[in-house]
Design an enzyme around this catalytic site. Sequence first.
Site, PDB file in Angstrom:
ATOM      1  N   ASP A  84       8.237  38.556 -59.215  1.00 41.49           N
ATOM      2  CA  ASP A  84       8.594  39.132 -57.907  1.00 41.49           C
ATOM      3  C   ASP A  84       8.850  40.650 -57.898  1.00 41.49           C
ATOM      4  O   ASP A  84       9.857  41.118 -57.349  1.00 41.49           O
ATOM      5  CB  ASP A  84       9.830  38.420 -57.339  1.00 41.49           C
ATOM      6  CG  ASP A  84       9.622  36.924 -57.128  1.00 41.49           C
ATOM      7  OD1 ASP A  84       8.519  36.435 -57.415  1.00 41.49           O
ATOM      8  OD2 ASP A  84      10.562  36.239 -56.684  1.00 41.49           O
ATOM      9  N   ASP A 131       7.222  36.122 -54.315  1.00 43.84           N
ATOM     10  CA  ASP A 131       7.992  35.374 -53.336  1.00 43.84           C
ATOM     11  C   ASP A 131       7.181  35.504 -52.040  1.00 43.84           C
ATOM     12  O   ASP A 131       6.842  36.621 -51.643  1.00 43.84           O
ATOM     13  CB  ASP A 131       9.367  36.054 -53.219  1.00 43.84           C
ATOM     14  CG  ASP A 131      10.481  35.105 -52.812  1.00 43.84           C
ATOM     15  OD1 ASP A 131      10.438  33.920 -53.194  1.00 43.84           O
ATOM     16  OD2 ASP A 131      11.416  35.564 -52.125  1.00 43.84           O
ATOM     17  N   HIS A 155       7.148  33.970 -48.406  1.00 41.34           N
ATOM     18  CA  HIS A 155       7.760  33.092 -47.407  1.00 41.34           C
ATOM     19  C   HIS A 155       7.051  33.131 -46.057  1.00 41.34           C
ATOM     20  O   HIS A 155       6.650  34.210 -45.593  1.00 41.34           O
ATOM     21  CB  HIS A 155       9.216  33.516 -47.168  1.00 41.34           C
ATOM     22  CG  HIS A 155      10.102  33.379 -48.361  1.00 41.34           C
ATOM     23  ND1 HIS A 155      10.133  32.267 -49.162  1.00 41.34           N
ATOM     24  CD2 HIS A 155      11.028  34.242 -48.887  1.00 41.34           C
ATOM     25  CE1 HIS A 155      11.033  32.434 -50.120  1.00 41.34           C
ATOM     26  NE2 HIS A 155      11.586  33.631 -49.987  1.00 41.34           N
ATOM     27  N   HIS A 182      12.993  38.416 -45.961  1.00 41.16           N
ATOM     28  CA  HIS A 182      12.356  39.175 -47.050  1.00 41.16           C
ATOM     29  C   HIS A 182      11.051  38.502 -47.460  1.00 41.16           C
ATOM     30  O   HIS A 182      10.875  37.294 -47.279  1.00 41.16           O
ATOM     31  CB  HIS A 182      13.295  39.258 -48.265  1.00 41.16           C
ATOM     32  CG  HIS A 182      13.552  37.917 -48.882  1.00 41.16           C
ATOM     33  ND1 HIS A 182      14.498  37.043 -48.389  1.00 41.16           N
ATOM     34  CD2 HIS A 182      12.974  37.270 -49.912  1.00 41.16           C
ATOM     35  CE1 HIS A 182      14.486  35.922 -49.092  1.00 41.16           C
ATOM     36  NE2 HIS A 182      13.569  36.023 -50.031  1.00 41.16           N
ATOM     37  N   LYS A 196       4.994  31.582 -54.475  1.00 37.71           N
ATOM     38  CA  LYS A 196       6.011  30.519 -54.382  1.00 37.71           C
ATOM     39  C   LYS A 196       6.885  30.753 -53.160  1.00 37.71           C
ATOM     40  O   LYS A 196       6.888  31.853 -52.603  1.00 37.71           O
ATOM     41  CB  LYS A 196       6.865  30.507 -55.649  1.00 37.71           C
ATOM     42  CG  LYS A 196       7.656  31.803 -55.780  1.00 37.71           C
ATOM     43  CD  LYS A 196       8.426  31.852 -57.064  1.00 37.71           C
ATOM     44  CE  LYS A 196       9.105  33.198 -57.190  1.00 37.71           C
ATOM     45  NZ  LYS A 196      10.065  33.492 -56.103  1.00 37.71           N
ATOM     46  N   CYS A 209      15.484  34.589 -59.303  1.00 42.36           N
ATOM     47  CA  CYS A 209      14.167  34.059 -59.667  1.00 42.36           C
ATOM     48  C   CYS A 209      13.869  34.176 -61.152  1.00 42.36           C
ATOM     49  O   CYS A 209      13.222  33.300 -61.724  1.00 42.36           O
ATOM     50  CB  CYS A 209      13.096  34.705 -58.806  1.00 42.36           C
ATOM     51  SG  CYS A 209      13.223  34.101 -57.086  1.00 42.36           S
TER      52      CYS A 209
HETATM   53  C1  VGL Z   1      14.733  36.105 -54.963  1.00 47.17           C
HETATM   54  C2  VGL Z   1      16.495  35.845 -53.503  1.00 47.17           C
HETATM   55  C3  VGL Z   1      15.649  35.275 -52.573  1.00 47.17           C
HETATM   56  C4  VGL Z   1      14.237  36.609 -56.285  1.00 47.17           C
HETATM   57  C5  VGL Z   1      13.879  35.527 -54.036  1.00 47.17           C
HETATM   58  O1  VGL Z   1      13.037  36.918 -56.410  1.00 47.17           O
HETATM   59  O2  VGL Z   1      15.047  36.701 -57.227  1.00 47.17           O
HETATM   60  N1  VGL Z   1      16.036  36.248 -54.690  1.00 47.17           N
HETATM   61  N2  VGL Z   1      14.348  35.112 -52.850  1.00 47.17           N
HETATM   62 ZN    ZN Z   2      12.997  34.553 -51.322  1.00 45.43          ZN
END
Ligand code: VGL
Ligand code: ZN
Length: 199
Positions: free
Chosen positions: A13, A55, A57, A74, A99, A138
């Site tokens: 990420d 990430d 979403h 985010h 993901k 993550c």
């Molecule tokens: C993450 C919070 C929400 C990460 C992803 O990549 O660590 N943290 N979504």
């Molecule tokens: Zn996230």
Amino acid sequence: MPIGEHDGLIIVDVQNDFCPGGALAVPTGAQVAETLTGVAAHFAAHGAHVFATQDWHPAEHASFRAQRGPWPEHCVQDTPGAQFHPAFALPEGALIVRKGTDPTKDAYSGFVDSDLEERLRASGVTRVFVGGLATDYCVLNTVVDAVDRDFETYVLVDAVGAVDVEPGDGQRALHLMAGSGAGLVEASAILAEDGASGE
Ligand code: VGL
Ligand code: ZN
């Protein structure tokens, strides 16, 4: 630590929303992005396999505050916040794993609802190194899942950064990862091999 064809690098990420200026910024995010660009090039040059997670979403994801989740909005699919940080570049042949695409549940680990494990095994990977963002979410979950799946697993301690919702979360995550059976190594020590071998 010499890197070879049975090694995998999992970069977690390294996206704009997790870097300064983003929705859920890790203060050192840009530095981590730059470091991992070099690490990825090193792994690729030594025949190892490079994977990068995103990430990813949908707009009304369950983890967002509008849906009573814990996070600000985010990494919404196809927005600038979901793109890799501009200081991060992937070597040729690297694979991207997305993901968190199920609107109803969060997926901190790169192994949840993805084909990452199959792709690692198909590449002959037995040992994985993990860096990226964020240490306390993550990265932590990806590392614990890699150990669970019987990969020999290392965290690149100088190529991760924490959100630190509570001060010390990143440090605690490192202890949890070590306790789960992961090794802690410095990416700079792995990169130094090039110099040592005169390449
Ligand atoms: C993450 C919070 C929400 C990460 C992803 O990549 O660590 N943290 N979504
Ligand atoms: Zn996230």
